[in-house]
Write an enzyme that holds these catalytic residues in place. Structure first.
Site, short mmCIF file in Angstrom:
data_model
loop_
_atom_site.label_atom_id
_atom_site.label_comp_id
_atom_site.label_asym_id
_atom_site.label_seq_id
_atom_site.Cartn_x
_atom_site.Cartn_y
_atom_site.Cartn_z
N HIS A 12 -6.65 15.40 19.09
CA HIS A 12 -8.04 15.66 18.66
C HIS A 12 -8.71 16.54 19.71
O HIS A 12 -9.06 16.07 20.79
CB HIS A 12 -8.82 14.35 18.50
CG HIS A 12 -10.21 14.57 17.97
ND1 HIS A 12 -10.66 13.98 16.82
CD2 HIS A 12 -11.24 15.31 18.43
CE1 HIS A 12 -11.91 14.35 16.59
NE2 HIS A 12 -12.29 15.17 17.57
N HIS A 14 -11.42 20.12 20.52
CA HIS A 14 -12.30 21.24 20.14
C HIS A 14 -12.03 22.40 21.10
O HIS A 14 -12.28 22.28 22.31
CB HIS A 14 -13.77 20.82 20.25
CG HIS A 14 -14.10 19.68 19.35
ND1 HIS A 14 -14.58 19.86 18.06
CD2 HIS A 14 -13.99 18.34 19.52
CE1 HIS A 14 -14.76 18.68 17.48
NE2 HIS A 14 -14.40 17.74 18.35
N LYS A 98 -10.35 17.33 8.01
CA LYS A 98 -11.32 16.54 8.78
C LYS A 98 -12.52 16.18 7.93
O LYS A 98 -13.15 17.05 7.31
CB LYS A 98 -11.76 17.36 10.01
CG LYS A 98 -12.79 16.68 10.89
CD LYS A 98 -12.22 15.48 11.64
CE LYS A 98 -13.31 14.69 12.34
NZ LYS A 98 -13.57 15.12 13.71
N HIS A 135 -14.24 11.32 11.14
CA HIS A 135 -15.34 10.99 12.06
C HIS A 135 -16.03 9.79 11.43
O HIS A 135 -16.75 9.93 10.44
CB HIS A 135 -16.31 12.16 12.24
CG HIS A 135 -17.39 11.86 13.23
ND1 HIS A 135 -17.47 12.46 14.45
CD2 HIS A 135 -18.41 10.95 13.18
CE1 HIS A 135 -18.50 11.96 15.13
NE2 HIS A 135 -19.09 11.04 14.38
N HIS A 173 -11.41 9.16 17.58
CA HIS A 173 -12.24 8.75 18.72
C HIS A 173 -12.95 7.42 18.49
O HIS A 173 -14.17 7.35 18.48
CB HIS A 173 -13.26 9.84 19.10
CG HIS A 173 -13.98 10.51 17.96
ND1 HIS A 173 -14.66 9.82 16.99
CD2 HIS A 173 -14.12 11.82 17.64
CE1 HIS A 173 -15.19 10.68 16.14
NE2 HIS A 173 -14.88 11.90 16.51
N ASP A 245 -10.76 14.52 22.25
CA ASP A 245 -12.07 14.97 21.77
C ASP A 245 -12.77 15.79 22.85
O ASP A 245 -14.00 15.77 22.95
CB ASP A 245 -12.95 13.81 21.31
CG ASP A 245 -14.10 14.28 20.43
OD1 ASP A 245 -14.05 15.42 19.94
OD2 ASP A 245 -15.06 13.51 20.26
O1 DOR Z 1 -19.11 14.31 21.24
C1 DOR Z 1 -18.71 14.96 20.29
N1 DOR Z 1 -18.62 16.32 20.33
N2 DOR Z 1 -18.37 14.33 19.19
C2 DOR Z 1 -18.06 14.97 18.06
O2 DOR Z 1 -17.82 14.32 17.08
C3 DOR Z 1 -18.08 16.45 18.00
C4 DOR Z 1 -17.95 17.06 19.32
C5 DOR Z 1 -18.34 18.52 19.33
O3 DOR Z 1 -17.83 19.29 18.52
O4 DOR Z 1 -19.15 18.91 20.17
ZN ZN Z 2 -14.25 15.76 17.90
#
Ligand code: DOR
Ligand code: ZN
Length: 341
Positions: A12, A14, A98, A135, A173, A245
């Site tokens: 997971h 970004h 997702k 989520h 998460h 995450d």
């Molecule tokens: O803390 C987070 N940041 N939780 C999420 O679900 C998304 C992520 C983000 O993309 O910034």
């Molecule tokens: Zn995330």
């Protein structure tokens, strides 16, 4: 002392886009061979072509000396039709879809307000075996933010899994004892656990001053929940595996009147997890959590190379470049006991 394990994957992550990729891609690829890449860009990644194009931008940012296999996902909206699901299932680089409840987190405006109109798409996912990555928070304003995950299980995920038992689900998460118990009660599903939810509880974020760099979603909970997460992660159960995450935001967007949610952990994530496993007395179970259980759920081979961690007190850098600005690291300026060799 050192620890050599099968090279891990991040289930997971970004990476963001454009200029950010020149930091985020090498920061992850230094440790992880694969990562499930979240689709919450603007606009969201909703088509197979968009996922393939995003994957090319990611690989273009990978230094030649590194190896990395981005595993792509689609962002579930009402535009994601059963046809797109079938096309995604036939596309080797796509590994999941997702579900963002609308308004739950960063770039979730395009997310799902209700699953009612989504049943055909979700049934097709079950049929073709494409996992739904969830989520898990309700977004109703009248539900306390600390209860949003537990209520989601009751109102949304439980009924969904009863309606479509063949749907393959990863609860992402997880932050609560309720989620640990829910996952254990559904042996066919899995959950990812972040390093920050294993390391911190809500007092760390809010007592004695507000620490915006610990603000993430789902929000940190009270310590009994963190204890349940540590027990689950270090239990050796293949239902729980590593998903950082890691979610970078420019430092000014975190230290702001209305700060963004997300902790940047990609560069040192494995060291952070190692601290947790060592403290729990289960360092021997880190490899399963980081390198074996994720591939088993996603029906992929285990990596064939290794990484080595060295136990040596090491200062975490404060920040990394991030486009025109910078992103703060979780525990920036603090000492962690492990570093990559
Ligand atoms: O803390 C987070 N940041 N939780 C999420 O679900 C998304 C992520 C983000 O993309 O910034
Ligand atoms: Zn995330």
């Amino acid at each position: 002392m050192q620890l050599t394990i099968t090279r891990p994957d991040d289930w997971h992550l970004h990476l963001r886009d454009d200029a950010a990729l020149s930091t985020t891609v090498p920061d992850t690829a230094r440790t992880f061979y694969r990562a499930i890449v979240m689709p919450n860009l603007k606009p969201p990644v909703q088509t197979v072509d968009a996922a393939i194009a995003y994957r090319s931008r990611i690989l273009a940012a990978l230094p030649e000396t590194m190896t990395f296999d981005p595993l792509m996902t689609l962002y579930l909206t009402s535009d994601v039709t059963p046809e797109i699901i079938r096309e995604a299932a036939d596309t080797p680089c796509i590994h999941g879809v997702k579900l963002y409840p609308q308004g739950a987190t960063t770039n979730s405006e395009a997310g799902v307000a209700s699953l009612d109109g989504m049943m055909e798409t979700l049934e097709t996912m079950a049929e073709v075996g494409l996992p739904l990555l969830v989520h898990g928070e309700v977004t109703d304003r009248d539900i306390d933010i600390f209860d949003r995950e537990a209520i989601f299980l009751e109102r949304t995920l439980g009924p969904l899994m009863q309606n479509i038992p063949a749907l393959r689900v990863v609860l992402e998460h997880i932050t609560t004892k309720d989620s640990v118990e829910f996952v254990k009660a559904h042996p066919e599903m899995a959950a990812t656990i972040t390093a920050h939810h294993l390391l911190y509880e809500r007092n760390d974020m809010l007592a004695g001053g507000i620490r915006p760099h610990l603000y993430c979603l789902p929000i940190l909970k009270r310590s009994l929940h963190r204890d349940a997460l540590i027990a689950a992660a270090t239990s050796g159960s293949p239902q729980f595996f590593l998903g950082t995450d890691s979610a970078p935001h420019a430092v000014g967007d975190k230290e702001s009147d209305c700060g963004c949610a997300g902790c940047y952990t990609a560069p040192h994530a494995l060291a952070l997890y190692a601290e947790v496993f060592e403290q729990a007395g289960h360092l021997d179970r880190l490899e399963g959590f980081a390198s074996h259980f994720g591939p088993a759920f996603y029906r992929l081979p285990v990596n064939t190379t290794e990484v080595t961690l060295i136990r040596e007190p090491t200062e975490v850098p404060m920040a990394r470049p991030f486009g025109e600005t910078e992103v703060r690291l979780l525990k920036g300026g603090e000492i962690v006991n492990w570093r990559l060799a």
